[in-house]
Design a protein around this motif. Structure first.
Motif: not given
Length: 151
Positions: A65, A69, A73, A125-126
């Motif tokens: 992070l 972001d 998020l 993506h995370f």
């Protein structure tokens, strides 16, 4: 449609070591963003804020992070709420409704499916998908983490 590339840290966590990804390719780190966890937007509340507080500690620990972001998020967290609310509506009112045109799927079914699709896209993506869980657990743990069975 081309799939977005995973962040360098995530590719390294899933990789072979020595700065290489799972396919043995050299991973370029890219720009050196300052890896500080973003603050939740002031408008994020309720279950969405709970989701934020649940997932950001692990993403922060894995250096995935940065302050920029926050918006993506927050979108993930709000989309989770949409998914939960649509699911509750379907349970309460049923999968189908009677309409002038006949029996149709409840509108919440479409909302639920769209939210699920968006959640999977953002989660990837995370590194929040089950397919990346083992790689993240194996590569992202501190040496001092005695609870991690993958070390």
């Amino acid at each position: 449609m081309a799939q977005a590339q995973e962040p360098a840290n995530l590719r390294l966590l899933k990789g072979r070591g020595d700065g290489r990804d799972s396919g043995g390719r050299k991973v370029e780190q890219g720009p050196g963003f300052k890896r500080t966890p973003p603050h939740p937007p002031i408008w994020l509340e309720g279950e969405a804020l709970d989701v934020w507080r649940r997932i950001t500690p692990e993403l922060t620990r894995l250096d995935l992070l940065k302050e920029g972001d926050a918006e993506v998020l927050a979108t993930y967290c709000e989309t989770w709420v949409d998914f939960v609310e649509a699911t509750a509506t379907i349970k309460r009112e049923g999968y189908y409704i009677d309409a002038r045109q006949g029996t149709l799927k409840h509108p919440a079914v479409g909302i639920k499916h769209a939210a699920a699709k968006e959640l999977r896209a953002i989660a990837a993506h995370f590194g929040l998908t089950p397919s990346t869980e083992q790689a993240l657990a194996r590569g992202g743990a501190d040496d001092n983490d005695a609870e991690n069975p993958f070390d």
